[in-house]
Design an enzyme around this catalytic site. Sequence first.
Site, short mmCIF file in Angstrom:
data_model
loop_
_atom_site.label_atom_id
_atom_site.label_comp_id
_atom_site.label_asym_id
_atom_site.label_seq_id
_atom_site.Cartn_x
_atom_site.Cartn_y
_atom_site.Cartn_z
N GLU A 64 0.78 -1.22 0.00
CA GLU A 64 -0.02 -0.25 0.01
C GLU A 64 0.69 1.08 -0.17
O GLU A 64 0.48 2.20 -0.69
CB GLU A 64 -1.00 0.19 1.23
CG GLU A 64 -1.89 1.42 1.20
CD GLU A 64 -3.35 1.01 1.35
OE1 GLU A 64 -3.91 1.97 1.36
OE2 GLU A 64 -3.62 -0.08 1.54
N GLY A 84 -6.36 4.71 -0.58
CA GLY A 84 -6.63 3.20 -0.83
C GLY A 84 -7.95 2.87 -0.86
O GLY A 84 -8.91 3.28 -0.09
N HIS A 91 -0.09 -14.46 -0.50
CA HIS A 91 1.37 -14.74 0.09
C HIS A 91 1.83 -15.92 -0.77
O HIS A 91 1.34 -16.97 -0.42
CB HIS A 91 1.27 -14.87 1.66
CG HIS A 91 0.56 -13.49 2.09
ND1 HIS A 91 1.29 -12.35 2.29
CD2 HIS A 91 -0.60 -13.42 2.88
CE1 HIS A 91 0.59 -11.64 2.97
NE2 HIS A 91 -0.47 -12.12 3.42
N ARG A 93 5.63 -16.81 -0.53
CA ARG A 93 6.83 -17.44 0.31
C ARG A 93 6.85 -16.89 1.47
O ARG A 93 6.81 -15.46 1.37
CB ARG A 93 8.05 -17.30 -1.00
CG ARG A 93 9.07 -17.53 -0.16
CD ARG A 93 10.45 -17.58 -1.32
NE ARG A 93 10.66 -18.70 -2.15
CZ ARG A 93 10.11 -18.56 -3.44
NH1 ARG A 93 9.92 -17.72 -4.18
NH2 ARG A 93 10.22 -19.65 -4.09
N SER A 94 7.54 -17.38 2.41
CA SER A 94 7.69 -16.61 3.73
C SER A 94 9.06 -16.31 3.54
O SER A 94 10.00 -16.57 2.79
CB SER A 94 7.51 -17.59 4.83
OG SER A 94 8.44 -18.64 4.99
N HIS A 108 -4.28 0.21 -14.55
CA HIS A 108 -5.20 1.19 -15.17
C HIS A 108 -4.89 2.55 -14.39
O HIS A 108 -4.89 2.44 -12.88
CB HIS A 108 -6.42 0.61 -14.50
CG HIS A 108 -7.65 1.57 -14.76
ND1 HIS A 108 -8.05 2.05 -15.99
CD2 HIS A 108 -8.31 2.27 -13.93
CE1 HIS A 108 -9.12 3.18 -15.84
NE2 HIS A 108 -9.35 3.04 -14.69
N LEU A 109 -4.91 3.70 -15.03
CA LEU A 109 -4.83 4.89 -14.65
C LEU A 109 -5.97 5.81 -15.05
O LEU A 109 -6.01 6.08 -16.22
CB LEU A 109 -3.60 5.39 -14.84
CG LEU A 109 -2.16 4.96 -14.41
CD1 LEU A 109 -1.05 5.65 -14.74
CD2 LEU A 109 -2.28 5.06 -12.81
N GLY A 110 -7.24 5.66 -14.31
CA GLY A 110 -8.29 6.22 -14.77
C GLY A 110 -8.53 7.69 -14.15
O GLY A 110 -7.65 8.10 -13.15
#
Length: 141
Positions: A64, A84, A91, A93-94, A108-110
């Site tokens: 984020e 957000g 997830h 892999r640890s 996408h950039l709207g």
Amino acid sequence: MKIWKIEMDLSAIAARGKNTMIEQLGIEFIDVGDDFLTARMPVDHRTHQPIGIMHGGASCALAETVGSTAANCCVDMNQFYCVGLEINTNHIRSIREGFVYGTAKPYHLGKSTHVWSIEITNEEKELISINRLTMMVLKRP
């Protein structure tokens, strides 16, 4: 093609995170290209869950952070800002120690929403998690 509406100065971007969770988790912005932004985060006591691996919430926080920072750099920040709306994390892999790297690229950039892909990898470039972040673009009052 460049997607940024501002000059992408990593030190200026980093300054926006002072005295926030970004600083508390040790997140640093380390690379930018025409259509991506990358940040890294240490995997240590600040980001561990009790069994000693990175907490899933820390992955979400990194995703984020880098995704919302990138989104805000894609709008005229004098007129708009991005928040957000939804995040989805798988997830893969640890990890117990070292650094993880989150790279945000837009799907996408709207005008009213952005959708971002954020891949988080370890130092060996192995996939730790895949994240999709939906951002809402709001007009400043």
